[in-house]
Design a protein around this motif. Structure first.
Motif, PDB file in Angstrom:
ATOM      1  N   VAL A  60      -7.503   7.458   8.347  1.00 40.52           N
ATOM      2  CA  VAL A  60      -6.667   6.336   7.503  1.00 40.52           C
ATOM      3  C   VAL A  60      -6.778   5.107   8.328  1.00 40.52           C
ATOM      4  N   CYS A  66      -2.005   0.650  -5.576  1.00 37.96           N
ATOM      5  CA  CYS A  66      -2.360   0.211  -4.314  1.00 37.96           C
ATOM      6  C   CYS A  66      -2.140   1.578  -3.599  1.00 37.96           C
ATOM      7  N   SER A 118      -3.649   5.213  -1.766  1.00 42.23           N
ATOM      8  CA  SER A 118      -4.844   5.774  -1.117  1.00 42.23           C
ATOM      9  C   SER A 118      -4.499   7.178  -0.584  1.00 42.23           C
ATOM     10  N   GLN A 119      -5.385   7.947  -0.759  1.00 43.02           N
ATOM     11  CA  GLN A 119      -4.824   9.529  -0.215  1.00 43.02           C
ATOM     12  C   GLN A 119      -4.866   9.922   1.316  1.00 43.02           C
ATOM     13  N   ARG A 151       0.982  -1.316  -0.110  1.00 40.29           N
ATOM     14  CA  ARG A 151      -0.021  -0.138   0.028  1.00 40.29           C
ATOM     15  C   ARG A 151       0.865   1.421   0.131  1.00 40.29           C
ATOM     16  N   LEU A 156       0.543   5.517   0.718  1.00 43.58           N
ATOM     17  CA  LEU A 156      -0.278   6.644   1.456  1.00 43.58           C
ATOM     18  C   LEU A 156       0.153   7.699   0.559  1.00 43.58           C
ATOM     19  N   ASN A 157      -0.452   8.439  -0.376  1.00 43.31           N
ATOM     20  CA  ASN A 157      -0.353   9.536  -1.098  1.00 43.31           C
ATOM     21  C   ASN A 157      -0.751  10.751  -0.808  1.00 43.31           C
TER      22      ASN A 157
END
Length: 371
Positions: free
Chosen positions: A368, A187, A189-190, A168, A170-171
């Motif tokens: 998150v 993969c 997600s913000q 994953r 995390l952006n």
């Protein structure tokens, strides 16, 4: 859940994950980092152990590595430092820490390359937390190539992307600033980017700021980018505005020389407190400062020097939120003109506020979920 956060000992790498770690009140969190960041992590209320080299020592060794001297690309120093120096030195200590702590998941930035390898060896998820734009493909390819022997020695097939996108990502970057996530797409997600500090932590002189525009100036915290001499053309240009400048902890404010009364210099200030007082930001295009400025809807004058600063500056320029001055064009006149442009041309503030709206819609660290 037992979360092992393996982070590189650099403030700009650690600060983005701090809100996420602090939000995990029901979990057991341990941070493994270089000895030069351990006290900083503990002062933030987290448990920390030392693993791997200190950042200055790793950078010094990287500059003598033959793979560094083999090319002149801006990303090369980082690729060598993170893959050929830090990863192999950190891996044994990180392995011992994991044997004792028995994590359920390993959290790490894109430049801590021992962490995803260790997670793969243990068969547990690794989550990469982004610190800015995705790393350039050339940088990731070089790091993956140079860290591949560590994977092979562990009995694993080397990961094409050095393990950065194995579970994953995390952006923290709004989609209009970075529409293409490439290998991270499947993969990603913000997560809303962090703005460091508290909102009520400013020195007494802040109350004296008058009716003129207020400009925040920063060249980050890494010595190679924030030498006191680098501030000279910037501060010379800002003679008709109020200026707040931070220089990091590796130099003294006195190193800037005599300053006029419109310039207020400190080693460090809370961005959460500073930015609401400002009208624009002049900085080095470091991801933390840049995203914090955009989180406050502030137009930018960006002065990239190396590492990921050039692609960050280019993305902000394409989005219409920044003027960019490259090192070969950096003069007081260029800074003066660029600052006047972003203050007077409302399109820059409008673009910055559009990005601010996107950022505000991103999930906060507290919401998150981790596996």
């Amino acid at each position: 859940m037992r979360i092992l956060c393996s982070t590189t000992p650099m403030e700009g790498v650690f600060a983005p994950v701090l809100p996420l770690l602090r939000s995990r009140t029901g979990d057991d969190v341990l941070v493994a980092t270089g000895p030069d960041l351990v006290d900083r992590v503990r002062s933030a209320g987290l448990t920390a152990v030392a693993a791997g080299p200190a950042a200055p020592a790793a950078a010094a060794r990287a500059m003598t590595d033959p793979m560094f001297t083999a090319g002149s690309e801006p990303w090369r120093i980082g690729a060598v430092m993170f893959s050929r120096v830090m990863a192999p030195e950190k891996l044994p200590a990180l392995t011992a820490i994991a044997d004792d702590f028995a994590p359920d998941v390993i959290l790490h930035p894109p430049v801590d390359l021992a962490a995803p390898l260790l997670a793969a060896r243990r068969g547990i998820p690794s989550i990469t937390y982004g610190t800015g734009l995705l790393l350039e493909p050339e940088l990731v390819s070089a790091m993956a190539r140079w860290v591949a022997p560590l994977w092979t020695d562990s009995g694993l097939s080397p990961d094409t992307h050095a393990g950065l996108y194995r579970h994953r990502y995390l952006n923290p970057v709004p989609a209009s600033l970075q529409p293409d996530l490439g290998p991270a797409s499947a993969c990603a997600s913000q997560i809303r980017p962090a703005v460091p500090g508290s909102t009520d932590d400013l020195p007494p002189w802040a109350s004296q700021l008058g009716d003129r525009p207020v400009i925040y100036v920063s060249l980050g915290t890494i010595p190679i980018f924030n030498q006191p001499s680098f501030f000279a053309p910037i501060l010379e240009a800002l003679d008709d505005v109020d200026v707040i400048v931070t220089i990091g902890h590796t130099a003294t404010v006195d190193s800037l020389g005599p300053l006029p009364p419109n310039i207020h210099a400190e080693n460090w200030l809370s961005l959460a407190a500073v930015l609401p007082r400002c009208d624009a930001v002049v900085c080095h295009s470091g991801a933390g400062t840049t995203l914090a400025a955009l989180s406050s809807g502030l137009p930018l004058v960006l002065l990239p020097r190396g590492a990921d600063q050039f692609p960050t500056a280019a993305a902000c320029e394409r989005a219409g939120a920044a003027q960019v001055i490259t090192p070969d064009r950096l003069t007081a006149d260029a800074v003066r003109h660029a600052v006047a442009t972003v203050l007077k041309d409302d399109s820059y503030r409008s673009a910055a506020r559009g990005l601010q709206t996107e950022i505000n819609a991103m999930p906060t660290a507290a919401t998150v979920e981790l596996p």
